[in-house]
Write a protein that holds these residues in place. Structure first.
Motif, PDB file in Angstrom:
ATOM      1  N   THR A 198     -34.832-118.255 -20.432  1.00 50.10           N
ATOM      2  CA  THR A 198     -36.275-117.822 -21.293  1.00 50.10           C
ATOM      3  C   THR A 198     -36.827-116.445 -19.907  1.00 50.10           C
ATOM      4  OG1 THR A 198     -37.398-119.823 -20.033  1.00 50.10           O
ATOM      5  CG2 THR A 198     -36.619-119.476 -22.662  1.00 50.10           C
ATOM      6  N   PRO A 199     -36.025-115.386 -20.025  1.00 50.86           N
ATOM      7  CA  PRO A 199     -36.189-114.216 -18.818  1.00 50.86           C
ATOM      8  C   PRO A 199     -38.020-113.882 -19.679  1.00 50.86           C
ATOM      9  CG  PRO A 199     -34.914-113.999 -19.775  1.00 50.86           C
ATOM     10  CD  PRO A 199     -34.719-115.036 -21.476  1.00 50.86           C
ATOM     11  N   ASN A 200     -38.175-114.600 -20.482  1.00 49.31           N
ATOM     12  CA  ASN A 200     -39.791-113.344 -21.348  1.00 49.31           C
ATOM     13  C   ASN A 200     -39.987-115.274 -22.266  1.00 49.31           C
ATOM     14  OD1 ASN A 200     -40.093-110.553 -20.735  1.00 49.31           O
ATOM     15  ND2 ASN A 200     -38.199-110.313 -20.861  1.00 49.31           N
ATOM     16  N   ARG A 201     -41.700-115.262 -21.409  1.00 51.67           N
ATOM     17  CA  ARG A 201     -42.333-116.858 -22.444  1.00 51.67           C
ATOM     18  C   ARG A 201     -43.362-116.658 -21.769  1.00 51.67           C
ATOM     19  NH1 ARG A 201     -40.529-121.710 -19.515  1.00 51.67           N
ATOM     20  NH2 ARG A 201     -41.214-122.571 -20.800  1.00 51.67           N
ATOM     21  N   GLU A 202     -44.157-117.045 -22.672  1.00 50.30           N
ATOM     22  CA  GLU A 202     -45.716-117.183 -22.942  1.00 50.30           C
ATOM     23  C   GLU A 202     -45.477-118.910 -23.560  1.00 50.30           C
ATOM     24  OE1 GLU A 202     -49.647-116.603 -25.713  1.00 50.30           O
ATOM     25  OE2 GLU A 202     -48.456-114.759 -24.198  1.00 50.30           O
ATOM     26  N   LEU A 203     -46.321-120.043 -22.293  1.00 52.49           N
ATOM     27  CA  LEU A 203     -46.157-121.956 -22.714  1.00 52.49           C
ATOM     28  C   LEU A 203     -47.669-121.496 -22.420  1.00 52.49           C
ATOM     29  CD1 LEU A 203     -44.999-124.579 -22.850  1.00 52.49           C
ATOM     30  CD2 LEU A 203     -44.460-124.293 -20.478  1.00 52.49           C
ATOM     31  N   GLN A 204     -48.350-122.791 -23.569  1.00 53.85           N
ATOM     32  CA  GLN A 204     -49.625-123.711 -23.538  1.00 53.85           C
ATOM     33  C   GLN A 204     -49.832-124.486 -23.299  1.00 53.85           C
ATOM     34  OE1 GLN A 204     -53.343-121.531 -24.809  1.00 53.85           O
ATOM     35  NE2 GLN A 204     -53.222-123.561 -26.685  1.00 53.85           N
ATOM     36  N   CYS A 205     -50.193-125.162 -21.873  1.00 55.44           N
ATOM     37  CA  CYS A 205     -50.017-126.424 -21.833  1.00 55.44           C
ATOM     38  C   CYS A 205     -51.669-127.782 -21.670  1.00 55.44           C
ATOM     39  CB  CYS A 205     -49.575-127.014 -20.646  1.00 55.44           C
ATOM     40  SG  CYS A 205     -48.171-126.431 -20.333  1.00 55.44           S
ATOM     41  N   VAL A 206     -51.094-128.329 -22.123  1.00 55.63           N
ATOM     42  CA  VAL A 206     -52.781-129.307 -22.220  1.00 55.63           C
ATOM     43  C   VAL A 206     -52.665-130.107 -21.123  1.00 55.63           C
ATOM     44  CG1 VAL A 206     -54.437-131.183 -23.135  1.00 55.63           C
ATOM     45  CG2 VAL A 206     -53.695-129.454 -24.768  1.00 55.63           C
ATOM     46  N   GLY A 207     -53.513-129.922 -19.876  1.00 56.59           N
ATOM     47  CA  GLY A 207     -53.459-131.231 -18.962  1.00 56.59           C
ATOM     48  C   GLY A 207     -54.595-132.235 -19.054  1.00 56.59           C
ATOM     49  N   ASP A 208     -54.721-132.855 -18.557  1.00 54.49           N
ATOM     50  CA  ASP A 208     -54.859-134.154 -17.758  1.00 54.49           C
ATOM     51  C   ASP A 208     -56.521-134.513 -18.227  1.00 54.49           C
ATOM     52  OD1 ASP A 208     -52.422-135.032 -17.213  1.00 54.49           O
ATOM     53  OD2 ASP A 208     -52.807-134.820 -15.411  1.00 54.49           O
ATOM     54  N   LEU A 209     -56.847-135.247 -18.933  1.00 57.30           N
ATOM     55  CA  LEU A 209     -58.946-135.524 -19.358  1.00 57.30           C
ATOM     56  C   LEU A 209     -58.732-135.598 -17.868  1.00 57.30           C
ATOM     57  CD1 LEU A 209     -61.325-135.604 -20.888  1.00 57.30           C
ATOM     58  CD2 LEU A 209     -60.349-138.128 -21.634  1.00 57.30           C
ATOM     59  N   ARG A 210     -60.322-135.504 -17.688  1.00 53.41           N
ATOM     60  CA  ARG A 210     -60.876-135.959 -16.326  1.00 53.41           C
ATOM     61  C   ARG A 210     -62.782-136.188 -16.447  1.00 53.41           C
ATOM     62  NH1 ARG A 210     -60.362-134.830 -10.831  1.00 53.41           N
ATOM     63  NH2 ARG A 210     -61.918-134.971  -9.387  1.00 53.41           N
TER      64      ARG A 210
END
Length: 421
Positions: A198-210
């Protein structure tokens, strides 16, 4: 009060062996900093932070800087080319031998890479006053990774000679196929090892709840205040995908508990100044996840996967100090320094030899020295005095690494807004 630690999760590697380390975080400066006090009983705070971090370079275990572009600078041997196309391996080997290339460890050329990217972290925060002295605060980061890369192939003398021989002997189609394989050598290696190209990409991630619960240990009227904070991290993040070359994710997906002690001092005669210091320890629990396990120290693209790799250790400690000066009831500035260290994590499993898991373990220690500066527009005090209509806060800040080990070494920028009600 609340302090915010955000970690970008991505693979790390050292200079002599480019083995990627899964579930490896990248420490970021605590730009938000520390504050004293809490919320009155029954009152809320809602805040949104926006952090922007360029993904340009990281530091190695020895402290040297390594650009992300250099991860794509790879030598290509004839053996590597054959291994990346197993269906044609014998055919290619025969073709090379027929053209005088008997040593398959010989270079077939090299790749030079170019990489650009950034991580944008949106962090909603909500706090509630349980009593007039004790509040509870929650955050969950949402991280967007935007990346692009490209590679350029430079043929070796033997590769140039091979193409010329094929063309001069009337094998133009074979020459074209070989030239295409050489040019696509890096992508073929990724595909053969099971990585997504994937030379060009956009990825959205949810992190850990703190979660954080600060408890004042002294009266708020005292010039020297002590606060103890209990911290907890809940594993709400998705782990990085095993087919992701960079291993991006929103967090480590590990439950953790921690404790922090903060001291804030208002020097006599300097009622607008606050000197603050804190120290804390966060202890993560063990977990199990799918991990790529390298065969040796030069296995740049490990294809073997242990779906039940055990991960433990990785205690995180930090020390923080800052100086704040309020120029008026509305505007304040602060300058701070922070040291963070994540101790070595341990990887283990039963699917492969223990020495292969040890390779991952050796690459996980991290540290970061950073300075932070910020300016804040805060209407809370003016609101309580009846001089401002809405209680809120707007702040701008930047965090700059000054020394690091196995972590990002690029600046991070902050924009934060908050409302109290």
């Amino acid at each position: 009060m609340f302090s915010l630690w955000i970690f970008l999760s991505l693979h790390s590697a050292r200079a002599t062996d480019q083995v990627p380390v899964p579930n490896s975080s990248a420490l970021l400066p605590n730009i938000v900093g520390e504050t004293t006090g809490s919320l009155p009983q029954g009152r809320f705070i809602v805040s949104v932070l926006n952090l922007v971090t360029p993904l340009e370079s990281k530091s190695l275990l020895n402290g040297d800087s390594q650009s992300f572009s250099s991860l794509f600078n790879r030598n290509l041997t004839w053996q590597t080319l054959m291994d990346s196309e197993p269906a044609r391996k014998n055919q290619v080997a025969g073709l090379l031998s027929a053209n005088g290339i008997m040593d398959f460890s010989q270079s077939a050329g090299s790749f030079a890479g170019s990489f650009g990217g950034r991580a944008t972290t949106l962090v909603p925060l909500i706090g509630y006053g349980l009593t007039d002295r004790i509040g509870v605060f929650f955050v969950i980061p949402i991280i967007k990774f935007q990346t692009s890369y490209s590679t350029a192939y430079q043929a070796s003398s033997s590769a140039q000679q091979l193409i010329q021989n094929l063309q001069s002997s009337g094998q133009s189609s074979t020459a074209s196929e070989m030239a295409e394989s050489l040019n696509q050598g890096f992508d073929l290696q990724l595909k053969h090892s099971g990585f997504t190209n994937t030379p060009n990409r956009e990825l959205q991630c949810v992190g850990d709840l703190r979660m954080e619960v600060p408890v004042p240990l002294t009266e708020v009227t005292k010039p020297l205040q002590w606060i103890a904070s209990t911290q907890a991290v809940f594993p709400t993040a998705e782990p990085s995908a095993t087919d992701d070359f960079f291993g991006f994710s929103g967090g480590e997906k590990r439950f953790a508990l921690g404790q922090k002690i903060t001291a804030a001092w208002n020097p006599p005669g300097l009622r607008r100044s606050t000197i603050l210091a804190s120290t804390s320890v966060m202890i993560p629990f063990g977990t199990e996840m799918s991990v790529r396990v390298p065969k040796n120290s030069i296995d740049f693209l490990p294809s073997d996967i242990d779906p039940s790799t055990q991960i433990s250790g990785g205690i995180l400690a930090q020390a923080f100090t800052s100086f704040r000066y309020d120029w008026s009831t509305l505007i304040g500035t602060k300058l701070s320094y922070q040291f963070q260290r994540r101790f070595q994590k341990t990887f283990s499993g039963s699917l492969f030899d223990s020495t292969r898991y040890d390779l991952l373990t050796k690459l996980t220690e991290e540290s970061l020295h950073s300075i932070q500066a910020g300016i804040e527009f805060n209407t809370i005090r003016a609101f309580l005095d009846g001089k401002f209509l809405f209680p809120g806060m707007l702040s701008l800040g930047a965090g700059i690494p000054i020394a690091s080990q196995n972590s990002l070494n690029t600046p991070t920028y902050l924009l934060q807004g908050a409302l109290f009600f």
